[in-house]
Motif scaffolding. Structure first.
Motif, PDB file in Angstrom:
ATOM      1  N   ALA A  78       1.777  69.649   7.116  1.00 59.28           N
ATOM      2  CA  ALA A  78       2.002  67.877   7.442  1.00 59.28           C
ATOM      3  C   ALA A  78       0.585  67.255   6.731  1.00 59.28           C
ATOM      4  N   TYR A  79       0.395  66.607   5.671  1.00 60.49           N
ATOM      5  CA  TYR A  79      -0.574  65.990   4.874  1.00 60.49           C
ATOM      6  C   TYR A  79      -1.064  64.861   5.576  1.00 60.49           C
ATOM      7  N   THR A  80      -2.076  64.603   5.463  1.00 62.17           N
ATOM      8  CA  THR A  80      -2.465  63.278   5.317  1.00 62.17           C
ATOM      9  C   THR A  80      -3.874  62.457   4.470  1.00 62.17           C
ATOM     10  N   ALA A  81      -3.659  61.691   3.770  1.00 58.39           N
ATOM     11  CA  ALA A  81      -5.089  61.228   3.118  1.00 58.39           C
ATOM     12  C   ALA A  81      -5.036  60.188   4.014  1.00 58.39           C
ATOM     13  N   THR A  82      -6.698  59.954   3.933  1.00 51.72           N
ATOM     14  CA  THR A  82      -8.250  58.665   4.478  1.00 51.72           C
ATOM     15  C   THR A  82      -8.286  58.412   3.506  1.00 51.72           C
ATOM     16  N   MET A  83      -8.478  56.980   2.905  1.00 52.67           N
ATOM     17  CA  MET A  83      -8.361  55.814   1.905  1.00 52.67           C
ATOM     18  C   MET A  83      -9.397  54.798   3.045  1.00 52.67           C
ATOM     19  N   CYS A  84     -10.739  55.781   2.063  1.00 56.57           N
ATOM     20  CA  CYS A  84     -12.421  54.537   2.516  1.00 56.57           C
ATOM     21  C   CYS A  84     -12.086  53.443   1.497  1.00 56.57           C
ATOM     22  N   THR A  85     -11.636  52.219   1.829  1.00 55.19           N
ATOM     23  CA  THR A  85     -12.066  51.266   0.791  1.00 55.19           C
ATOM     24  C   THR A  85     -13.103  49.945   1.408  1.00 55.19           C
ATOM     25  N   GLU A  86     -13.383  49.507   0.761  1.00 55.09           N
ATOM     26  CA  GLU A  86     -14.493  48.586   0.745  1.00 55.09           C
ATOM     27  C   GLU A  86     -14.364  47.592   2.306  1.00 55.09           C
ATOM     28  N   ARG A  87     -13.092  47.387   2.425  1.00 53.87           N
ATOM     29  CA  ARG A  87     -12.736  46.968   3.398  1.00 53.87           C
ATOM     30  C   ARG A  87     -12.517  47.128   4.587  1.00 53.87           C
ATOM     31  N   GLY A  88     -12.729  48.841   4.925  1.00 50.56           N
ATOM     32  CA  GLY A  88     -11.977  50.352   5.751  1.00 50.56           C
ATOM     33  C   GLY A  88     -11.234  51.294   5.572  1.00 50.56           C
TER      34      GLY A  88
END
Length: 254
Positions: free
Chosen positions: A80-90
């Motif tokens: 299983a693959y998970t992406a954590t996308m850190c944006t300026e909003r969180g």
């Protein structure tokens, strides 16, 4: 006229100048309180991102490739693959659909691991109160992944389409295209509403992920907000729980 009398106008002029400057500084300070400067990364965020993975944010990442990456993501359900996308909003956490869209997931994982997305903006967010005409009739989305930042860029290659499974419901993530077959590259969009009507488009958008955490962050995004980094994790896929029809019956009460 005496010398002392001649100095009085200069003295009065100095007092006036000092008073004017002082009042101006006070007014400027009050304006900063009532009309604060534009938001920075620190006060845009709904909540903080986790620590960035090693190598992120990438410095001077490659954003043009001669060809699509080789298939390294297994085309089965073993991982299983998970992406954590850190944006300026969180942070936005996305479960990637390896089984439904293995080539699309492979492409996204490759670009994310290479730091391609680090520092890129969300160049199109709808609705947009600052420019409502730009989103007339458009679905509720947040679109990013363009190295040019204007909606015309890509990684230098395109990937084959994969027939989407399901619909463009709130929280799903899909690849953008030019309206022609097999033209997806790096641009993606988050569905911030039920955009099932997109299923009527002549060329469909590859669905490859589902937000599991951070829908509120995705909905708070505004045009120009940055993707600070994208981290990928993988782990053995858990076995599905038995459905109620096949589960063992509950013991009778004694």
């Amino acid at each position: 006229m005496s010398q002392s009398a001649g100095r009085n106008p200069l003295l009065l002029f100095g007092i006036v100048v000092i008073t004017t400057v002082a009042l101006g500084l006070a007014a400027w300070g009050l304006n900063r309180v009532t009309n604060p400067p534009p938001a920075t990364t620190a006060n845009k965020a709904l909540r903080a991102c986790p620590s960035a993975p090693a190598g992120h944010p990438a410095k001077n990442p490659t954003r043009t490739y001669a060809s699509a990456p080789p298939q390294t993501v297994a085309e089965d359900s073993s991982n299983a693959y998970t992406a954590t996308m850190c944006t300026e909003r969180g942070p936005i956490v996305i479960s990637l659909r390896v089984v439904d869209a293995p080539q699309t997931v492979n492409n996204f994982v490759f670009l994310a691991n290479a730091g391609f997305y680090d520092g890129l903006p969300f160049h199109r967010v709808c609705p947009n109160s600052a420019d409502p005409q730009a989103c007339t009739g458009a679905p509720a989305i947040a679109q990013g992944g363009d190295p040019k930042g204007d909606g015309t860029g890509g990684p230098g290659y395109t990937i084959a389409d994969e027939a989407p499974k399901g619909s463009y419901t709130e929280g799903t993530v899909a690849m953008a295209n030019t309206g022609q077959p097999h033209t997806s590259g790096s641009q993606f969009f988050i569905n911030n509403g039920d955009n099932s009507a997109l299923s009527q488009q002549p060329v469909l958008f590859d669905l490859f992920g589902d937000i599991t955490s951070g829908k509120d962050v995705a909905k708070a995004l505004q045009k120009g907000d940055l993707i600070l980094w994208v981290g990928i994790t993988s782990a053995p896929a858990s076995s599905p729980s038995p459905s109620p029809s096949t589960a063992a019956p509950a013991p009778s009460p004694s």
